[in-house]
Design a protein around this motif. Structure first.
Motif, mmCIF file in Angstrom:
data_model
loop_
_atom_site.group_PDB
_atom_site.id
_atom_site.type_symbol
_atom_site.label_atom_id
_atom_site.label_comp_id
_atom_site.label_asym_id
_atom_site.label_seq_id
_atom_site.Cartn_x
_atom_site.Cartn_y
_atom_site.Cartn_z
ATOM 1 N N TYR A 238 30.644 57.114 39.740
ATOM 2 C CA TYR A 238 31.917 56.459 39.881
ATOM 3 C C TYR A 238 31.788 54.940 40.588
ATOM 4 N N GLU A 239 31.236 55.297 41.808
ATOM 5 C CA GLU A 239 31.153 53.958 42.819
ATOM 6 C C GLU A 239 30.048 52.840 41.955
ATOM 7 N N ALA A 240 29.108 53.131 41.491
ATOM 8 C CA ALA A 240 28.279 52.560 40.849
ATOM 9 C C ALA A 240 28.941 51.693 39.618
ATOM 10 N N ILE A 241 29.800 52.412 39.138
ATOM 11 C CA ILE A 241 30.520 51.716 37.742
ATOM 12 C C ILE A 241 31.653 50.662 38.389
ATOM 13 N N VAL A 242 32.369 51.243 39.296
ATOM 14 C CA VAL A 242 33.047 49.988 40.122
ATOM 15 C C VAL A 242 32.342 48.871 40.672
ATOM 16 N N ALA A 243 31.091 49.267 41.363
ATOM 17 C CA ALA A 243 30.144 48.045 41.747
ATOM 18 C C ALA A 243 29.862 47.126 40.629
ATOM 19 N N THR A 244 29.619 47.728 39.564
ATOM 20 C CA THR A 244 28.860 46.878 38.355
ATOM 21 C C THR A 244 30.091 46.115 37.669
ATOM 22 N N PHE A 245 31.478 46.712 37.736
ATOM 23 C CA PHE A 245 32.332 45.904 37.293
ATOM 24 C C PHE A 245 32.790 44.747 38.013
ATOM 25 N N ASN A 246 32.519 44.861 39.451
ATOM 26 C CA ASN A 246 32.898 43.840 40.211
ATOM 27 C C ASN A 246 31.745 42.820 40.519
ATOM 28 N N GLU A 247 30.550 43.174 39.940
ATOM 29 C CA GLU A 247 29.443 42.283 39.725
ATOM 30 C C GLU A 247 29.985 41.159 38.449
ATOM 31 N N PHE A 248 30.659 41.582 37.762
ATOM 32 C CA PHE A 248 30.926 40.609 36.562
ATOM 33 C C PHE A 248 32.368 40.310 36.539
ATOM 34 N N PHE A 249 33.476 41.072 37.074
ATOM 35 C CA PHE A 249 34.886 40.589 37.272
ATOM 36 C C PHE A 249 35.063 40.908 38.856
ATOM 37 N N PRO A 250 34.648 39.983 39.643
ATOM 38 C CA PRO A 250 34.952 40.146 41.088
ATOM 39 C C PRO A 250 36.139 40.128 41.584
ATOM 40 N N GLY A 251 36.516 41.303 42.395
ATOM 41 C CA GLY A 251 37.875 41.582 43.097
ATOM 42 C C GLY A 251 38.864 42.176 42.008
ATOM 43 N N VAL A 252 38.441 42.560 40.656
ATOM 44 C CA VAL A 252 39.244 43.030 39.831
ATOM 45 C C VAL A 252 39.508 44.457 40.065
ATOM 46 N N PRO A 253 40.706 45.057 40.142
ATOM 47 C CA PRO A 253 40.924 46.571 40.290
ATOM 48 C C PRO A 253 40.416 47.558 39.057
ATOM 49 N N VAL A 254 40.014 48.603 39.400
ATOM 50 C CA VAL A 254 39.441 49.469 38.311
ATOM 51 C C VAL A 254 40.544 50.486 38.375
ATOM 52 N N VAL A 255 41.104 50.733 36.987
ATOM 53 C CA VAL A 255 42.127 51.949 36.734
ATOM 54 C C VAL A 255 41.501 52.838 35.853
ATOM 55 N N PRO A 256 41.556 54.173 36.417
ATOM 56 C CA PRO A 256 41.320 55.225 35.797
ATOM 57 C C PRO A 256 42.082 55.662 34.651
ATOM 58 N N THR A 257 41.570 56.252 33.123
ATOM 59 C CA THR A 257 42.454 56.452 32.371
ATOM 60 C C THR A 257 41.988 57.965 31.716
ATOM 61 N N LEU A 258 42.532 58.597 30.767
ATOM 62 C CA LEU A 258 42.059 59.741 30.166
ATOM 63 C C LEU A 258 42.149 59.106 28.836
ATOM 64 N N ALA A 259 41.134 59.672 27.900
ATOM 65 C CA ALA A 259 41.025 59.377 26.438
ATOM 66 C C ALA A 259 41.841 60.417 25.561
ATOM 67 N N ALA A 260 42.591 59.938 24.636
ATOM 68 C CA ALA A 260 43.528 60.975 23.735
ATOM 69 C C ALA A 260 42.753 61.443 22.933
ATOM 70 N N GLY A 261 41.412 61.158 22.462
ATOM 71 C CA GLY A 261 40.656 61.830 21.534
ATOM 72 C C GLY A 261 39.592 62.576 22.483
ATOM 73 N N GLY A 262 38.400 62.807 21.827
ATOM 74 C CA GLY A 262 37.399 63.616 22.156
ATOM 75 C C GLY A 262 36.193 62.675 22.490
ATOM 76 N N SER A 263 35.080 63.072 23.218
ATOM 77 C CA SER A 263 33.759 62.173 23.182
ATOM 78 C C SER A 263 32.653 63.360 23.801
ATOM 79 N N ASP A 264 31.379 63.047 23.567
ATOM 80 C CA ASP A 264 30.309 64.010 23.887
ATOM 81 C C ASP A 264 30.656 64.184 25.371
#
Length: 454
Positions: free
Chosen positions: A369-395
């Protein structure tokens, strides 16, 4: 690696992703939910050829093919890490796509046409652009010749659109040790929220709702259609059952990620409270249906059956429903809600469980999770990350059930909101923005190198 070399490498990964995406679209691995459809063997072969292009000087890549039914092939590509204690990473892409109504398309659904900054084709958004980016990022590590610290795997999974019984679900049951399930990424994420003050927020998918499919069966009197008087009519009874079920209003969730998601929009206090207590979703506009689904157990009557001949009163009728529970809600909770809604009819209704699966969710903490947040920050610096749930399914649910974590990860341009991306799933003239393909390719390359130390 100097800045020019890094730029060239990023460009190469993006170009490879676009080319592979088009090939995967053209393979037309249409899954109509029958065992003989899909034929993902075509894309498995494409992916093997794609990895074979790295040449003899690359790192060794272990290739494993799995075929639980003729033509339904999943394929895994693994690069062993140098440190057995380092965190592994598994990228779960799927190669099957849903059927099309060709008469409603204005372009060939499997032509992979690029026009106006978009690539058109069935599966372009769900999820072939992510699958292609995953493959390109892993191949880039192999081509570098520098072994990662953590073991890295990309899996092209069959049968995701039919809940994975011949794909990731089969792998989890029959080949559980073929690769690591500890840290998994799959679809979808990285779109933007339309924050009311004009600022930005990025989506990461941390979990998904479960399945609680039900069939409700009622019985009545058989007889000739010409003489219905005094009969116990199964059709009338199932209609009343359907009416009562449709009137169910489950309670809104009080648990995260719902409150954090609502607050990320920065609504005024009155509007925010109306969303938190579930009294109105109108402020969310195009996102109101998804947001309602994210915050509630949903019960959707979808199939109604009774009778065969028009002159015969049927003695049996049934209603089938697509129920989707939130994390923490049980199958018993669903049954209790149904019986409460049925009221005085409850004893006359048989409740049959069809497909049932508990919801799964991963924490908003930990190395991946921390790597995801850091990667988002690399492309969109300072933008907050908001967790969500998918309504459908995935693997990803299969990895979570095996004790791992799983997140939906991609990246979209600033103008691509969560609503605009969701609207593209399974639609006519499905497409993906070329900018989003490139961003996702770059983001996967960055996250892979950050997480496994490539």
């Amino acid at each position: 690696m100097d800045s020019r070399s890094a730029s060239d490498a990023r460009s190469s990964v993006a170009s490879a992703t676009i080319t592979l995406l088009k090939d995967l679209i053209r393979n037309a691995c249409v899954n109509d939910l029958t065992p003989d459809s899909g034929q993902e063997v075509r894309s498995a072969n494409t992916l093997e050829a794609f990895f074979a292009e790295v040449g003899d000087t690359a790192l060794p890549v272990k290739v494993q093919r799995f075929e639980p039914h003729p033509g339904r092939v999943s394929v895994a590509f693994t690069i062993e890490g140098t440190d057995p204690d380092a965190e592994p990473l598994t990228l779960l892409g799927h190669t099957d796509v849903v059927p099309v109504d060709e008469a409603k398309w204005t372009r060939g659904p499997f032509g992979a046409e690029e026009d106006g900054g978009r690539i058109y084709g069935r599966g372009a958004t769900d999820m072939l652009y992510i699958t292609a980016a995953m493959a390109a990022a892993v191949r880039d590590v192999a081509a570098s010749g520098v072994a990662p610290r953590g073991t890295l795997t990309f899996v092209g999974c069959a049968d995701e659109e039919a809940r994975g019984g011949l794909g990731a679900g089969w792998l989890a049951e029959h080949a559980p040790d073929a690769f690591s399930w500890k840290n998994c990424l799959s679809e979808e994420g990285g779109s933007h929220l339309p924050v009311t003050d004009g600022s930005d927020a990025l989506i990461v998918v941390i979990g998904e709702k479960g399945a609680g499919q039900r069939r409700l069966t009622v019985h009545g009197d058989a007889g000739h259609g010409s003489a219905p008087h005094g009969r116990n009519l199964a059709v009338a009874k199932i209609a009343e059952v359907a009416r009562r079920i449709a009137a169910i209003e489950p309670n809104v969730s009080r648990d995260e990620p719902w409150p954090g998601y609502v607050r990320a929009f920065k609504f005024d206090p009155v509007t925010e409270q109306s969303l938190l207590d579930g009294s109105s979703y109108d402020a969310l506009g195009p996102l109101k249906r998804y947001s309602h689904a994210m915050s509630h157990l949903t019960i959707a009557p979808t199939v109604l059956r009774a009778g065969q001949a028009i002159n015969v009163l049927p003695s049996t009728a049934w209603l089938e429903m697509d129920c989707r529970p939130l994390p923490g809600q049980t199958q018993a909770d669903i049954d209790a809600l149904l019986r409460e809604a049925l009221g005085d009819l409850a004893d006359e209704v048989e409740i049959t469980h069809l497909i049932t699966e508990d919801a799964t969710v991963s924490p908003t903490s930990g190395p991946l999770y921390e790597a995801i947040v850091a990667t988002f920050n690399e492309f969109f610096p300072g933008v907050p990350v908001v967790p969500t749930l998918a309504a459908g399914g995935s693997d990803l649910r299969f990895g979570r059930r095996k004790g791992g974590v799983g997140y939906g990860f991609a990246l979209h341009g600033r103008n691509q909101t969560l609503g605009s991306v969701l609207d593209l799933l399974h639609t006519h003239d499905e497409y993906v923005e070329v900018e989003d393909v490139k961003l996702t390719a770059h983001a996967y390359r960055a996250l892979v190198r950050r997480f496994v130390g490539a």
